[in-house]
Design a protein around this motif. Sequence first.
Motif: not given
Length: 398
Positions: A229-239, A259-274
């Motif tokens: 997983v490549i998790l691209i997260s906005g500001p959150t307290k979670l870790d 960041e999405v543009q850097q990584h999108w071509s490498k993945v099998d699927a994207g889930i955009f929950s931001a």
Amino acid sequence: MQGKRILLGISGGIAAYKIASLIRLLKKSGAEVKCIMTPASSDFISPLTVATLSKNPVGIEFWDKNDGTWSNHVEYGLWADVFLVAPLTANTLHKMAHGGCDNLLMATYLSMKCPVIVAPAMDLDMYVHPTTTRNLEILRQDGIQIIPAESGELASGLIGQGRMAEPEKLFEVLKAFFHASDELAGKKFLITAGPTYEAIDPVRFIGNHSSGKMGFALADSILKKGGEVILISGPTKLDLKHPNLTLIRVQSAENMLHEVQQHWSKVDAGIFSAAVADYRPVKAADQKIKKSEDNLTIELVKNPDILAWAGTQKRETQCLIGFALETNNGQEYAADKLKRKNLDFIVLNTLEDKGAGFGFDTNKISILDNHNNFTSFELMSKADVAENIVAYMKKYLK
Ligand code: CTP
């Protein structure tokens, strides 16, 4: 379970006696079992019993006081496919949450390379104490799977939640772990999570109440199934920590897009929950804006639509999933987004549902897919919602 290597960590609670049955179940199923006990646990189950059933020496001390042999905690960590700590007492839980290391079990835990599962067992009041809840949450954020304690009669005579799950249940969880752990092996996923913060000046921003919980729960579910997983997260307290996780923290929609543009071509699927801010100030002030006039106007400009960008780049073999948070006409708006952003399916939340949306630990979703199937789910924990979304996504993976 044939040949699977299971390391059991036994800490000192009355439920320790039940571990004998678990070891028997595991051995019968063909698994290899090694055990580490805290010194206190030997008051509840004899090391001789544990060694005899597991057919392996038991680790208790850092070194054998008779012959001076060193118990290598690093080797235990390298040997195991999974480390199950059961029963997990309040004391060992506290040490795991805060990095305490005063016995072999803890040194092994801190050297662990494989996934860790815990089965807490405590008296009723201890189990529901806020410190226990906090410490369990820390473990969860560290990527540890928790098998919740069950309700029943406790050693104190009280009746309530706190009993360690039965050996048969622990055995089932381990079986499911090995089944799941290669379900998504070799597949790579990109997830966006949390809010974005759009700077007004160096101290102020436009943002929203998204906690990031849904995106982190999705990452956790995929990691447990062996995916990367490549998790691209906005500001959150979670870790979240996991060897297969790359966590990239960003602030603004533009940072997230980059960041999405850097990584999108490498993945099998994207889930955009931001929950990406739709607009940002045209220009963030260099210095803090001082108050002067009664009214202040900030000119806003539209942010890039990150999901729509991924939709334009999507390859035949990639799967793309979006979220829609609507207050009215949910299905209609979701259908429009599905088409416009070139998605395989869209997850719809409506704020009309109690317990769903920002900040809650629960969510109520529906899924609309590109074959026009519409499936509604009950209100459930975000972890269970994540399981359902990941299960739905599996049909689309090539
Ligand atoms: N999204 C995104 N980038 C944006 C806006 C949204 O990646 N700038 C993604 C979200 O992560 C979500 C989906 O798009 O998966 C839907 O977001 P939403 O804001 O509801 O959609 P919009 O098309 O912006 O529609 P509106 O705000 O008008 O409802």
